[in-house]
Design an enzyme around this catalytic site. Structure first.
Site, PDB file in Angstrom:
ATOM      1  CG  ASP A   7      -7.852   0.790   4.983  1.00  0.00           C
ATOM      2  OD1 ASP A   7      -8.167   0.970   3.792  1.00  0.00           O
ATOM      3  OD2 ASP A   7      -7.117   1.569   5.620  1.00  0.00           O
ATOM      4  CG  ASP A   9      -2.871   2.644   1.153  1.00  0.00           C
ATOM      5  OD1 ASP A   9      -2.095   1.713   0.875  1.00  0.00           O
ATOM      6  OD2 ASP A   9      -3.456   3.323   0.286  1.00  0.00           O
TER       7      ASP A   9
END
Length: 176
Positions: A7, A9
């Site tokens: 992922d 952020d």
């Protein structure tokens, strides 16, 4: 193929409940860039799967997203590594797309791009949606405590989820 999916952020860069809207706001978490480069130098392919609903919300456009990803790629390259495919969902939560995590579209893009099964591949995230998607696609779900990770952990996670302080700790584990 040694593939790890990250992922963005909260795993690679600092997250904000107000969204990361510019290149200046896109700040890497300490050690994450070097960790990605270390993995890459050790033969790992790094892909990114990220929801970017700030586009649908009008907070930034595709050119700004590209500029943020260019910054990420340049920083990793400056450490001697590289980022592979960055799959992103530009849609909002009510758009009904198949790519917004925890839907499977982003990981299917990555699997198709690399022509691999994702079964057992590590997916590192900081949110419940990341973990749910990893489980849906038979990936090894990995939670980092950065970003929203501690909040996610406080709500409880399945026993098959591996938990690490940050991406550096994940990298240290994989390369040990």
């Amino acid at each position: 193929m040694k593939l790890i999916i990250l992922d963005r952020d909260g795993v690679i860069n600092h997250d904000s409940d107000d969204y990361i809207k510019s290149v200046d706001e896109w700040m890497p978490i300490e050690g994450s860039i070097e960790a990605i480069a270390r993995l890459n130098k050790a033969g790992w392919t790094i892909a990114v799967a990220t929801n970017q609903s700030g586009i649908a919300r009008g907070y930034y456009d595709l050119n700004m997203l590209d500029a943020m990803h260019d910054k990420l790629r340049q920083l990793v390259a400056s450490e001697g590594g590289q980022i592979g495919l960055i799959a992103y969902c530009p849609h909002g939560p009510d758009d009904g797309c198949d790519c917004r995590k925890p839907n499977t579209g982003l990981l299917k893009q990555i699997a198709d791009y690399y022509q691999v099964s994702l079964t057992g591949k590590w997916f590192v995230g900081d949110s419940a949606t990341d973990l749910a998607l990893a489980e849906r696609m038979a990936c090894q779900p990995v939670l980092v405590k950065t970003g929203k990770g501690l909040r996610t952990l406080s709500k409880g996670v399945n026993p098959n989820v591996l938990i690490f302080e940050d991406l550096v700790a994940v990298t240290d584990y994989l390369l040990s």
